[in-house]
Write a protein that holds these residues in place. Structure first.
Motif, PDB file in Angstrom:
ATOM      1  N   GLU A  81      10.766  -4.268  -1.747  1.00  0.00           N
ATOM      2  CA  GLU A  81       9.641  -5.259  -3.064  1.00  0.00           C
ATOM      3  C   GLU A  81       8.437  -5.514  -2.792  1.00  0.00           C
ATOM      4  O   GLU A  81       7.433  -5.259  -3.971  1.00  0.00           O
ATOM      5  N   ASN A  82       8.183  -5.988  -1.339  1.00  0.00           N
ATOM      6  CA  ASN A  82       6.636  -6.765  -0.551  1.00  0.00           C
ATOM      7  C   ASN A  82       6.037  -4.583  -0.908  1.00  0.00           C
ATOM      8  O   ASN A  82       4.771  -5.110  -1.410  1.00  0.00           O
ATOM      9  N   THR A  83       7.103  -3.635  -0.529  1.00  0.00           N
ATOM     10  CA  THR A  83       6.029  -2.507  -0.645  1.00  0.00           C
ATOM     11  C   THR A  83       5.390  -2.054  -1.946  1.00  0.00           C
ATOM     12  O   THR A  83       4.398  -1.746  -1.957  1.00  0.00           O
ATOM     13  N   ALA A  84       6.753  -2.517  -3.056  1.00  0.00           N
ATOM     14  CA  ALA A  84       5.606  -2.026  -4.024  1.00  0.00           C
ATOM     15  C   ALA A  84       4.805  -2.218  -4.591  1.00  0.00           C
ATOM     16  O   ALA A  84       3.662  -2.296  -5.217  1.00  0.00           O
ATOM     17  N   ARG A  85       4.962  -4.021  -4.263  1.00  0.00           N
ATOM     18  CA  ARG A  85       4.549  -4.734  -4.327  1.00  0.00           C
ATOM     19  C   ARG A  85       2.621  -4.433  -4.107  1.00  0.00           C
ATOM     20  O   ARG A  85       1.342  -4.555  -4.980  1.00  0.00           O
ATOM     21  N   GLU A  86       2.798  -4.076  -2.647  1.00  0.00           N
ATOM     22  CA  GLU A  86       1.320  -4.069  -2.096  1.00  0.00           C
ATOM     23  C   GLU A  86       0.862  -2.879  -2.801  1.00  0.00           C
ATOM     24  O   GLU A  86      -0.536  -3.279  -2.792  1.00  0.00           O
ATOM     25  N   VAL A  87       0.819  -1.873  -2.791  1.00  0.00           N
ATOM     26  CA  VAL A  87       0.842  -0.483  -3.421  1.00  0.00           C
ATOM     27  C   VAL A  87       0.365  -0.634  -4.343  1.00  0.00           C
ATOM     28  O   VAL A  87      -1.539  -0.469  -5.200  1.00  0.00           O
ATOM     29  N   LYS A  88       0.522  -1.747  -5.730  1.00  0.00           N
ATOM     30  CA  LYS A  88       0.270  -2.516  -6.766  1.00  0.00           C
ATOM     31  C   LYS A  88      -1.205  -3.015  -7.277  1.00  0.00           C
ATOM     32  O   LYS A  88      -2.028  -2.295  -6.880  1.00  0.00           O
ATOM     33  N   GLU A  89      -0.901  -3.806  -6.042  1.00  0.00           N
ATOM     34  CA  GLU A  89      -2.056  -4.671  -5.959  1.00  0.00           C
ATOM     35  C   GLU A  89      -3.504  -4.242  -4.888  1.00  0.00           C
ATOM     36  O   GLU A  89      -4.345  -4.057  -5.085  1.00  0.00           O
ATOM     37  N   GLU A  90      -2.372  -2.987  -4.002  1.00  0.00           N
ATOM     38  CA  GLU A  90      -3.655  -2.451  -3.715  1.00  0.00           C
ATOM     39  C   GLU A  90      -4.554  -1.125  -4.213  1.00  0.00           C
ATOM     40  O   GLU A  90      -5.723  -0.826  -4.123  1.00  0.00           O
ATOM     41  N   LEU A  91      -4.189  -0.304  -4.573  1.00  0.00           N
ATOM     42  CA  LEU A  91      -4.093   1.159  -5.387  1.00  0.00           C
ATOM     43  C   LEU A  91      -3.716   0.980  -7.433  1.00  0.00           C
ATOM     44  O   LEU A  91      -4.402   2.248  -7.760  1.00  0.00           O
ATOM     45  N   GLY A  92      -2.934   0.033  -8.011  1.00  0.00           N
ATOM     46  CA  GLY A  92      -3.418   0.502  -8.678  1.00  0.00           C
ATOM     47  C   GLY A  92      -2.685   1.263  -9.614  1.00  0.00           C
ATOM     48  O   GLY A  92      -1.941   1.466 -10.797  1.00  0.00           O
TER      49      GLY A  92
END
Length: 177
Positions: A81-92
């Motif tokens: 979940e963290n990986t998916a959230r961080e990718v969305k936050e950092e790269l959209g």
């Protein structure tokens, strides 16, 4: 500075901590404070040309250096979940956490505001989503795809990244992603 020297006062009662080498202990209220690693994630995103996506850090530590997308795990959040959230936050972009392949873990010190925090990162590899439109945001200044034989080894933000990228390369060569 190590946490064991940086944290001097008990957060419960405010009295001085006693340094017991493996942890801090309050002589007044007997609170024990252990220096455990902070959980975090990193993901090697791979495009159709088998190039790796690296992001340029917009903030310290290692501002201006190349990093993998990822970050610190929040309360009640899994590594996936963290990986998916961080990718969305950092790269959209949205990545499906079911497409993440765990490739290993690494430990490293993360210097923040003059204090060394031990980290424990779960490292994943995944294909870039089709038709992904990358938009750098959060703590990312820019991004770039690098071929495995043309990685900016002298400009990697953290020591463990060379291990992450080497492991990703071995995974790609021996598995279908």
């Amino acid at each position: 500075m190590k946490q064991i020297r940086a944290f001097k006062y008990c957060p419960r009662c405010g009295n001085n901590f006693e340094n017991l080498t493996t942890h801090l202990k309050c002589a007044s209220c007997e609170l024990s404070f252990y220096i455990n690693p902070k959980p975090c994630t990193a993901v090697v995103l791979v495009n159709n040309q088998d190039e790796y996506l690296l992001v340029e850090r917009a903030v310290e530590p290692a501002k201006g250096y190349w990093d993998l997308p990822g970050g610190f795990v929040e309360e009640n959040e899994t590594f996936e979940e963290n990986t998916a959230r961080e990718v969305k936050e950092e790269l959209g972009i949205i990545i499906n956490k079911e497409t993440l392949h765990y490739i290993g873990s690494v430990t490293e010190l993360y210097k923040y505001q003059g204090i060394d925090y031990p980290t424990l990162a779960a490292v994943f590899i995944a294909r870039m989503p089709r038709n992904a439109q990358l938009r750098p945001a959060d703590d990312v200044a820019s991004y770039r795809f690098f071929s495995p034989d043309n990685l900016p080894m002298g400009k990697l933000a953290f020591e463990h990244m060379s291990i992450d990228l080497e492991t990703a390369d071995k995974f790609l060569k021996s598995n279908e992603l």
